[in-house]
Write an enzyme that holds these catalytic residues in place. Structure first.
Site, PDB file in Angstrom:
ATOM      1  N   HIS A 136       0.305  -1.418   0.040  1.00 29.40           N
ATOM      2  CA  HIS A 136      -0.039  -0.191   0.243  1.00 29.40           C
ATOM      3  C   HIS A 136       1.021   1.259  -0.189  1.00 29.40           C
ATOM      4  O   HIS A 136       1.867   1.167   0.735  1.00 29.40           O
ATOM      5  CB  HIS A 136      -1.108  -0.019   1.381  1.00 29.40           C
ATOM      6  CG  HIS A 136      -0.820  -0.150   2.320  1.00 29.40           C
ATOM      7  ND1 HIS A 136       0.617  -0.927   2.977  1.00 29.40           N
ATOM      8  CD2 HIS A 136      -0.486   0.783   3.833  1.00 29.40           C
ATOM      9  CE1 HIS A 136       1.070  -0.804   3.793  1.00 29.40           C
ATOM     10  NE2 HIS A 136       0.267   0.614   4.096  1.00 29.40           N
ATOM     11  N   HIS A 138       1.476   3.610   1.998  1.00 28.08           N
ATOM     12  CA  HIS A 138       1.689   4.425   2.940  1.00 28.08           C
ATOM     13  C   HIS A 138       3.204   4.219   3.093  1.00 28.08           C
ATOM     14  O   HIS A 138       3.799   3.850   2.893  1.00 28.08           O
ATOM     15  CB  HIS A 138       1.119   3.693   4.162  1.00 28.08           C
ATOM     16  CG  HIS A 138      -0.089   3.998   4.655  1.00 28.08           C
ATOM     17  ND1 HIS A 138      -1.012   3.298   5.585  1.00 28.08           N
ATOM     18  CD2 HIS A 138      -1.024   5.522   3.646  1.00 28.08           C
ATOM     19  CE1 HIS A 138      -2.279   3.803   5.696  1.00 28.08           C
ATOM     20  NE2 HIS A 138      -2.132   5.344   4.781  1.00 28.08           N
ATOM     21  N   ASP A 140       6.023   4.734   5.163  1.00 28.83           N
ATOM     22  CA  ASP A 140       6.681   3.675   6.237  1.00 28.83           C
ATOM     23  C   ASP A 140       6.749   2.148   5.404  1.00 28.83           C
ATOM     24  O   ASP A 140       7.121   1.220   5.490  1.00 28.83           O
ATOM     25  CB  ASP A 140       5.764   2.811   7.730  1.00 28.83           C
ATOM     26  CG  ASP A 140       5.121   3.131   6.812  1.00 28.83           C
ATOM     27  OD1 ASP A 140       3.770   3.235   6.549  1.00 28.83           O
ATOM     28  OD2 ASP A 140       4.816   1.985   8.287  1.00 28.83           O
ATOM     29  N   HIS A 141       6.263   1.692   3.798  1.00 28.88           N
ATOM     30  CA  HIS A 141       5.576   0.742   3.247  1.00 28.88           C
ATOM     31  C   HIS A 141       6.791   1.128   1.674  1.00 28.88           C
ATOM     32  O   HIS A 141       6.554   0.235   0.797  1.00 28.88           O
ATOM     33  CB  HIS A 141       4.726   0.211   3.429  1.00 28.88           C
ATOM     34  CG  HIS A 141       4.167  -0.480   4.270  1.00 28.88           C
ATOM     35  ND1 HIS A 141       4.456  -1.190   4.547  1.00 28.88           N
ATOM     36  CD2 HIS A 141       3.849   0.390   5.486  1.00 28.88           C
ATOM     37  CE1 HIS A 141       3.586  -1.544   6.344  1.00 28.88           C
ATOM     38  NE2 HIS A 141       2.928  -0.636   5.861  1.00 28.88           N
ATOM     39  N   HIS A 193      -7.560  -0.703   5.215  1.00 22.99           N
ATOM     40  CA  HIS A 193      -6.382  -0.194   5.405  1.00 22.99           C
ATOM     41  C   HIS A 193      -6.755   1.251   4.612  1.00 22.99           C
ATOM     42  O   HIS A 193      -6.288   2.422   5.199  1.00 22.99           O
ATOM     43  CB  HIS A 193      -4.879  -1.108   5.905  1.00 22.99           C
ATOM     44  CG  HIS A 193      -4.280   0.010   6.605  1.00 22.99           C
ATOM     45  ND1 HIS A 193      -4.573   0.123   7.898  1.00 22.99           N
ATOM     46  CD2 HIS A 193      -2.958  -0.318   5.661  1.00 22.99           C
ATOM     47  CE1 HIS A 193      -3.265   0.853   8.193  1.00 22.99           C
ATOM     48  NE2 HIS A 193      -2.264   0.514   6.743  1.00 22.99           N
ATOM     49  N   ASP A 217      -0.131  -4.453   5.941  1.00 18.92           N
ATOM     50  CA  ASP A 217      -0.833  -3.942   7.444  1.00 18.92           C
ATOM     51  C   ASP A 217      -2.448  -4.392   7.227  1.00 18.92           C
ATOM     52  O   ASP A 217      -3.254  -3.801   7.528  1.00 18.92           O
ATOM     53  CB  ASP A 217      -0.416  -2.148   7.369  1.00 18.92           C
ATOM     54  CG  ASP A 217       0.454  -1.463   8.029  1.00 18.92           C
ATOM     55  OD1 ASP A 217       0.988  -2.809   8.014  1.00 18.92           O
ATOM     56  OD2 ASP A 217       0.486  -0.307   7.925  1.00 18.92           O
ATOM     57  N   HIS A 255       4.550  -5.294  10.171  1.00 20.38           N
ATOM     58  CA  HIS A 255       5.241  -5.011  11.870  1.00 20.38           C
ATOM     59  C   HIS A 255       5.738  -5.916  12.580  1.00 20.38           C
ATOM     60  O   HIS A 255       4.621  -7.026  11.845  1.00 20.38           O
ATOM     61  CB  HIS A 255       3.881  -3.941  11.807  1.00 20.38           C
ATOM     62  CG  HIS A 255       4.622  -2.196  11.347  1.00 20.38           C
ATOM     63  ND1 HIS A 255       5.010  -1.182  11.437  1.00 20.38           N
ATOM     64  CD2 HIS A 255       2.501  -2.079  10.281  1.00 20.38           C
ATOM     65  CE1 HIS A 255       4.607  -0.272  10.859  1.00 20.38           C
ATOM     66  NE2 HIS A 255       3.286  -1.127   9.884  1.00 20.38           N
TER      67      HIS A 255
END
Length: 349
Positions: A136, A138, A140-141, A193, A217, A255
């Site tokens: 996805h 975001h 942090d990905h 998400h 996520d 995570h």
């Protein structure tokens, strides 16, 4: 000036009506209680509004990228060797993965948040990075997409076209398959998400082993992601997609949330022995800064409350359902939504 599409007269009537309601509540004998109620209502709505504004800035503007870079620097300083021992590990709790065809020496990176850490693994393994799979948008990905695609000019960046993946070159749809050497990786649409969230299923058959699910996520060890861009029904459907896979499928989440998630699972199912055994193992792993990945989907079915919305024990644990008489019970989507609310409260304590 009236809002677009709202006549001035209607705005005036609506404003007066709201003001009258406030005055009636404040003038009532229970005015203190009314004031508290109004304050709670406005604060709750303000928090939701501020969150939506912040989320939009994070996902739709370069302010989000700048925030990601700041968090990346902090994580590198705090965890110069990573938060866990084993596969690439990034930020305070993120996981990225490098999937390698050992014969062809070709590699696929999944959710490369820290390009420096991923590149170090690529060089250590002596492989050629040919594809990036993003679950996805975001940061942090997906934050490593730019630097890695510049370092590896033939590298393809895969993801959902609905999600605004940075530096996306090869859009994917549900059930599409990415082939790299002997690697066969299927994309599965799992919105909730984010609108375009994908998970990736690596076929284990060519290697005579179990398949691997890179869940981003959507699903964690004993947990699931928050529903930012969908409804409880959407997220439930996505989790059911995962439930349709085999028990021996290895789960590689985005995570390291295992200890916290199992703690919450113990609140809603305190007598679940499978959860208790897993918690003991996870605590030993984390004391030595070892990763808790992977679990299996078979394990997750036994202790992950977000995959157990069909279980009566959870219905009983959460009390009467939301029906008019309080005895109608929860639908699975309502139960999932209730679990998510309780999990968020549990985390904030």
């Amino acid at each position: 000036m009236a809002w677009q599409g709202w006549p001035s007269s209607w705005l005036w009537v609506a404003s007066c009506g709201l003001l009258l309601l406030v005055l009636v509540l404040l003038a009532s004998p229970s005015s203190c209680r009314a004031q508290r109620t109004l304050r709670s209502l406005f604060m709750a709505r303000s928090k939701r509004l501020l969150f939506r504004i912040g989320y939009s800035l994070y996902t739709r503007t370069w302010l989000g990228y700048l925030f990601y870079r700041q968090q990346l620097r902090r994580a590198r300083n705090r965890y110069p060797k990573g938060h866990s021992r084993t596969q690439p590990r990034l930020f305070n709790d993120n996981y990225s993965y490098l999937i390698i065809d050992t014969q062809a020496r070709l590699a696929v990176a999944v959710d490369p948040s820290d390009p420096q850490a991923v590149q170090a693994s690529i060089e250590k393994e002596g492989v050629n990075l040919v594809a990036i799979l993003c679950t996805h948008k975001h940061w942090d990905h997906s934050g490593g997409n730019r630097d890695l695609s510049r370092l590896h000019q033939d590298c393809r960046v895969y993801g959902s076209p609905q999600d605004g993946i940075p530096y996306l070159t090869h859009p994917l749809c549900d059930q599409d398959v990415v082939s790299v050497g002997r690697l066969q990786i299927q994309a599965l649409a799992t919105p909730g998400h984010t609108q375009g969230h994908l998970v990736y299923l690596l076929d284990g058959e060519p290697y005579k082993g179990p398949s691997c699910l890179f869940s981003g996520d959507l699903l964690f060890l004993s947990g699931c992601g928050r529903t930012f861009e969908g409804t409880a029904e959407t997220m439930l459907s996505s989790l059911d997609t995962v439930l349709g896979l085999g028990d021996d499928t290895l789960l590689w989440p985005g995570h390291e949330y295992a200890e916290e998630n199992l703690g919450f699972a113990g609140v809603v199912e305190p007598e679940n022995l499978a959860r208790e055994r897993k918690m003991q193992w996870v605590q030993r792993q984390r004391l030595e800064r070892r990763s808790t990945c992977p679990s299996t989907l078979g394990e997750e079915r036994s202790y992950n409350p977000f995959l157990r919305t069909h279980c009566l024990v959870l219905q009983e644990a959460l009390g009467p359902g939301p029906g008019p008489t309080g005895d109608n019970g929860y639908s699975r989507a309502q139960l999932l939504e209730k679990l998510r609310q309780l999990k968020d409260l549990h985390k904030s304590k």
